[in-house]
Motif scaffolding. Structure first.
Motif, PDB file in Angstrom:
ATOM      1  N   SER A  23       0.827  -1.208   0.000  1.00  0.00           N
ATOM      2  CA  SER A  23       0.000   0.000   0.000  1.00  0.00           C
ATOM      3  C   SER A  23       0.858   1.252   0.000  1.00  0.00           C
ATOM      4  O   SER A  23       0.600   2.193  -0.746  1.00  0.00           O
ATOM      5  CB  SER A  23      -0.925   0.014   1.217  1.00  0.00           C
ATOM      6  N   TRP A  24       1.887   1.267   0.845  1.00  0.00           N
ATOM      7  CA  TRP A  24       2.736   2.450   0.907  1.00  0.00           C
ATOM      8  C   TRP A  24       3.525   2.635  -0.381  1.00  0.00           C
ATOM      9  O   TRP A  24       3.727   3.768  -0.832  1.00  0.00           O
ATOM     10  CB  TRP A  24       3.662   2.382   2.118  1.00  0.00           C
ATOM     11  N   SER A  25       3.941   1.555  -1.000  1.00  0.00           N
ATOM     12  CA  SER A  25       4.622   1.673  -2.293  1.00  0.00           C
ATOM     13  C   SER A  25       3.677   2.268  -3.328  1.00  0.00           C
ATOM     14  O   SER A  25       4.078   3.122  -4.136  1.00  0.00           O
ATOM     15  CB  SER A  25       5.114   0.308  -2.763  1.00  0.00           C
ATOM     16  N   TYR A  26       2.432   1.847  -3.314  1.00  0.00           N
ATOM     17  CA  TYR A  26       1.425   2.389  -4.224  1.00  0.00           C
ATOM     18  C   TYR A  26       1.224   3.882  -3.982  1.00  0.00           C
ATOM     19  O   TYR A  26       1.145   4.668  -4.934  1.00  0.00           O
ATOM     20  CB  TYR A  26       0.125   1.615  -4.032  1.00  0.00           C
ATOM     21  N   PHE A  27       1.165   4.289  -2.714  1.00  0.00           N
ATOM     22  CA  PHE A  27       1.000   5.713  -2.397  1.00  0.00           C
ATOM     23  C   PHE A  27       2.203   6.525  -2.870  1.00  0.00           C
ATOM     24  O   PHE A  27       2.047   7.618  -3.428  1.00  0.00           O
ATOM     25  CB  PHE A  27       0.811   5.927  -0.893  1.00  0.00           C
ATOM     26  N   GLY A  30       2.195   6.861  -6.683  1.00  0.00           N
ATOM     27  CA  GLY A  30       1.149   7.823  -7.052  1.00  0.00           C
ATOM     28  C   GLY A  30       1.534   9.246  -6.697  1.00  0.00           C
ATOM     29  O   GLY A  30       1.270  10.182  -7.475  1.00  0.00           O
ATOM     30  N   LEU A  31       2.171   9.425  -5.550  1.00  0.00           N
ATOM     31  CA  LEU A  31       2.623  10.759  -5.144  1.00  0.00           C
ATOM     32  C   LEU A  31       3.669  11.288  -6.115  1.00  0.00           C
ATOM     33  O   LEU A  31       3.628  12.461  -6.498  1.00  0.00           O
ATOM     34  CB  LEU A  31       3.188  10.707  -3.722  1.00  0.00           C
ATOM     35  N   GLY A  32       4.593  10.438  -6.536  1.00  0.00           N
ATOM     36  CA  GLY A  32       5.607  10.864  -7.493  1.00  0.00           C
ATOM     37  C   GLY A  32       5.004  11.287  -8.819  1.00  0.00           C
ATOM     38  O   GLY A  32       5.381  12.320  -9.389  1.00  0.00           O
ATOM     39  N   PHE A  33       4.042  10.501  -9.317  1.00  0.00           N
ATOM     40  CA  PHE A  33       3.368  10.878 -10.561  1.00  0.00           C
ATOM     41  C   PHE A  33       2.607  12.187 -10.396  1.00  0.00           C
ATOM     42  O   PHE A  33       2.652  13.060 -11.263  1.00  0.00           O
ATOM     43  CB  PHE A  33       2.408   9.775 -11.017  1.00  0.00           C
ATOM     44  N   ALA A  62       2.364  20.776  -1.233  1.00  0.00           N
ATOM     45  CA  ALA A  62       2.079  20.512   0.186  1.00  0.00           C
ATOM     46  C   ALA A  62       0.700  19.885   0.354  1.00  0.00           C
ATOM     47  O   ALA A  62       0.525  18.946   1.147  1.00  0.00           O
ATOM     48  CB  ALA A  62       2.174  21.802   0.990  1.00  0.00           C
ATOM     49  N   ILE A  63      -0.268  20.362  -0.404  1.00  0.00           N
ATOM     50  CA  ILE A  63      -1.617  19.786  -0.335  1.00  0.00           C
ATOM     51  C   ILE A  63      -1.594  18.338  -0.835  1.00  0.00           C
ATOM     52  O   ILE A  63      -2.189  17.445  -0.228  1.00  0.00           O
ATOM     53  CB  ILE A  63      -2.604  20.645  -1.145  1.00  0.00           C
ATOM     54  N   THR A  64      -0.868  18.107  -1.931  1.00  0.00           N
ATOM     55  CA  THR A  64      -0.788  16.759  -2.491  1.00  0.00           C
ATOM     56  C   THR A  64      -0.093  15.798  -1.534  1.00  0.00           C
ATOM     57  O   THR A  64      -0.548  14.664  -1.336  1.00  0.00           O
ATOM     58  CB  THR A  64      -0.045  16.797  -3.836  1.00  0.00           C
ATOM     59  N   ILE A  65       1.004  16.233  -0.937  1.00  0.00           N
ATOM     60  CA  ILE A  65       1.724  15.385   0.018  1.00  0.00           C
ATOM     61  C   ILE A  65       0.840  15.060   1.214  1.00  0.00           C
ATOM     62  O   ILE A  65       0.802  13.918   1.680  1.00  0.00           O
ATOM     63  CB  ILE A  65       3.041  16.054   0.446  1.00  0.00           C
ATOM     64  N   HIS A  66       0.103  16.059   1.687  1.00  0.00           N
ATOM     65  CA  HIS A  66      -0.804  15.819   2.812  1.00  0.00           C
ATOM     66  C   HIS A  66      -1.872  14.787   2.440  1.00  0.00           C
ATOM     67  O   HIS A  66      -2.177  13.886   3.228  1.00  0.00           O
ATOM     68  CB  HIS A  66      -1.466  17.122   3.254  1.00  0.00           C
ATOM     69  N   LEU A  67      -2.438  14.921   1.242  1.00  0.00           N
ATOM     70  CA  LEU A  67      -3.469  13.970   0.817  1.00  0.00           C
ATOM     71  C   LEU A  67      -2.924  12.553   0.729  1.00  0.00           C
ATOM     72  O   LEU A  67      -3.529  11.611   1.243  1.00  0.00           O
ATOM     73  CB  LEU A  67      -4.036  14.375  -0.539  1.00  0.00           C
ATOM     74  N   PHE A  68      -1.782  12.374   0.085  1.00  0.00           N
ATOM     75  CA  PHE A  68      -1.258  11.034  -0.136  1.00  0.00           C
ATOM     76  C   PHE A  68      -0.721  10.383   1.133  1.00  0.00           C
ATOM     77  O   PHE A  68      -0.829   9.174   1.291  1.00  0.00           O
ATOM     78  CB  PHE A  68      -0.151  11.065  -1.197  1.00  0.00           C
ATOM     79  N   LEU A  69      -0.131  11.137   2.034  1.00  0.00           N
ATOM     80  CA  LEU A  69       0.526  10.531   3.185  1.00  0.00           C
ATOM     81  C   LEU A  69      -0.265  10.585   4.488  1.00  0.00           C
ATOM     82  O   LEU A  69      -0.058   9.745   5.363  1.00  0.00           O
ATOM     83  CB  LEU A  69       1.896  11.181   3.402  1.00  0.00           C
ATOM     84  N   PHE A  70      -1.165  11.551   4.640  1.00  0.00           N
ATOM     85  CA  PHE A  70      -1.805  11.739   5.942  1.00  0.00           C
ATOM     86  C   PHE A  70      -3.327  11.710   5.930  1.00  0.00           C
ATOM     87  O   PHE A  70      -3.939  11.657   6.987  1.00  0.00           O
ATOM     88  CB  PHE A  70      -1.353  13.066   6.561  1.00  0.00           C
ATOM     89  N   PHE A  74      -8.613   9.826   1.641  1.00  0.00           N
ATOM     90  CA  PHE A  74      -7.984   9.777   0.322  1.00  0.00           C
ATOM     91  C   PHE A  74      -7.237   8.461   0.126  1.00  0.00           C
ATOM     92  O   PHE A  74      -7.320   7.848  -0.946  1.00  0.00           O
ATOM     93  CB  PHE A  74      -7.040  10.967   0.152  1.00  0.00           C
ATOM     94  N   GLN A  75      -6.534   7.998   1.146  1.00  0.00           N
ATOM     95  CA  GLN A  75      -5.825   6.720   1.051  1.00  0.00           C
ATOM     96  C   GLN A  75      -6.797   5.567   0.849  1.00  0.00           C
ATOM     97  O   GLN A  75      -6.556   4.677   0.020  1.00  0.00           O
ATOM     98  CB  GLN A  75      -4.984   6.481   2.303  1.00  0.00           C
ATOM     99  N   ASN A  76      -7.899   5.568   1.586  1.00  0.00           N
ATOM    100  CA  ASN A  76      -8.903   4.519   1.423  1.00  0.00           C
ATOM    101  C   ASN A  76      -9.513   4.554   0.028  1.00  0.00           C
ATOM    102  O   ASN A  76      -9.789   3.511  -0.572  1.00  0.00           O
ATOM    103  CB  ASN A  76     -10.002   4.637   2.480  1.00  0.00           C
ATOM    104  N   LYS A  77      -9.730   5.758  -0.503  1.00  0.00           N
ATOM    105  CA  LYS A  77     -10.277   5.897  -1.844  1.00  0.00           C
ATOM    106  C   LYS A  77      -9.295   5.360  -2.881  1.00  0.00           C
ATOM    107  O   LYS A  77      -9.690   4.648  -3.811  1.00  0.00           O
ATOM    108  CB  LYS A  77     -10.603   7.371  -2.119  1.00  0.00           C
ATOM    109  N   LEU A  78      -8.011   5.657  -2.729  1.00  0.00           N
ATOM    110  CA  LEU A  78      -7.003   5.134  -3.659  1.00  0.00           C
ATOM    111  C   LEU A  78      -6.950   3.609  -3.623  1.00  0.00           C
ATOM    112  O   LEU A  78      -6.887   2.953  -4.670  1.00  0.00           O
ATOM    113  CB  LEU A  78      -5.628   5.697  -3.328  1.00  0.00           C
ATOM    114  N   ILE A  79      -6.970   3.040  -2.434  1.00  0.00           N
ATOM    115  CA  ILE A  79      -6.915   1.593  -2.295  1.00  0.00           C
ATOM    116  C   ILE A  79      -8.175   0.944  -2.871  1.00  0.00           C
ATOM    117  O   ILE A  79      -8.101  -0.104  -3.525  1.00  0.00           O
ATOM    118  CB  ILE A  79      -6.710   1.184  -0.821  1.00  0.00           C
ATOM    119  N   SER A  80      -9.327   1.566  -2.685  1.00  0.00           N
ATOM    120  CA  SER A  80     -10.560   0.993  -3.256  1.00  0.00           C
ATOM    121  C   SER A  80     -10.539   1.071  -4.772  1.00  0.00           C
ATOM    122  O   SER A  80     -11.005   0.144  -5.450  1.00  0.00           O
ATOM    123  CB  SER A  80     -11.799   1.680  -2.681  1.00  0.00           C
TER     124      SER A  80
END
Length: 90
Positions: A23-27, A30-33, A62-70, A74-80
């Motif tokens: 999951s963290w690798s996926y995040f 995605g954050l890098g892209f 900063a907004i993107t990093i917050h969404l992807f990591l914290f 958003f994390q649950n939505k990405l995983i779903s």
């Protein structure tokens, strides 16, 4: 009726999800892209001069990093999305 020595039932239920390495690798991928696409879009915005484009990129990043990591939602939505895409029959 009150029973001596009883403990009142006032409990609190909290759920926590422990994300695995996949999951963290996926995040992180995605954050890098997302950051590279945002950097390209900010650099293509011609009205932004030198100090403004860096400030814009830092704010959006900063907004993107917050969404992807914290951000749990958003994390649950990405995983779903990932689970629904990988589980689709082809």
């Amino acid at each position: 009726m009150k029973i001596e020595g009883s403990i009142p039932a006032t409990g609190k239920l909290t759920t926590r999800v422990v994300r695995g390495q996949n999951s963290w690798s996926y995040f992180y991928v995605g954050l890098g892209f997302a950051l590279s696409i945002e950097g390209t879009l900010v650099s293509m915005a011609t009205p932004l001069a030198f100090p403004s484009n860096i400030a814009t990129y830092l704010a959006v990043g900063a907004i993107t990093i917050h969404l992807f990591l914290f951000n749990r939602w958003f994390q649950n939505k990405l995983i779903s999305w990932k689970a629904s895409y990988e589980g689709k029959a082809r």
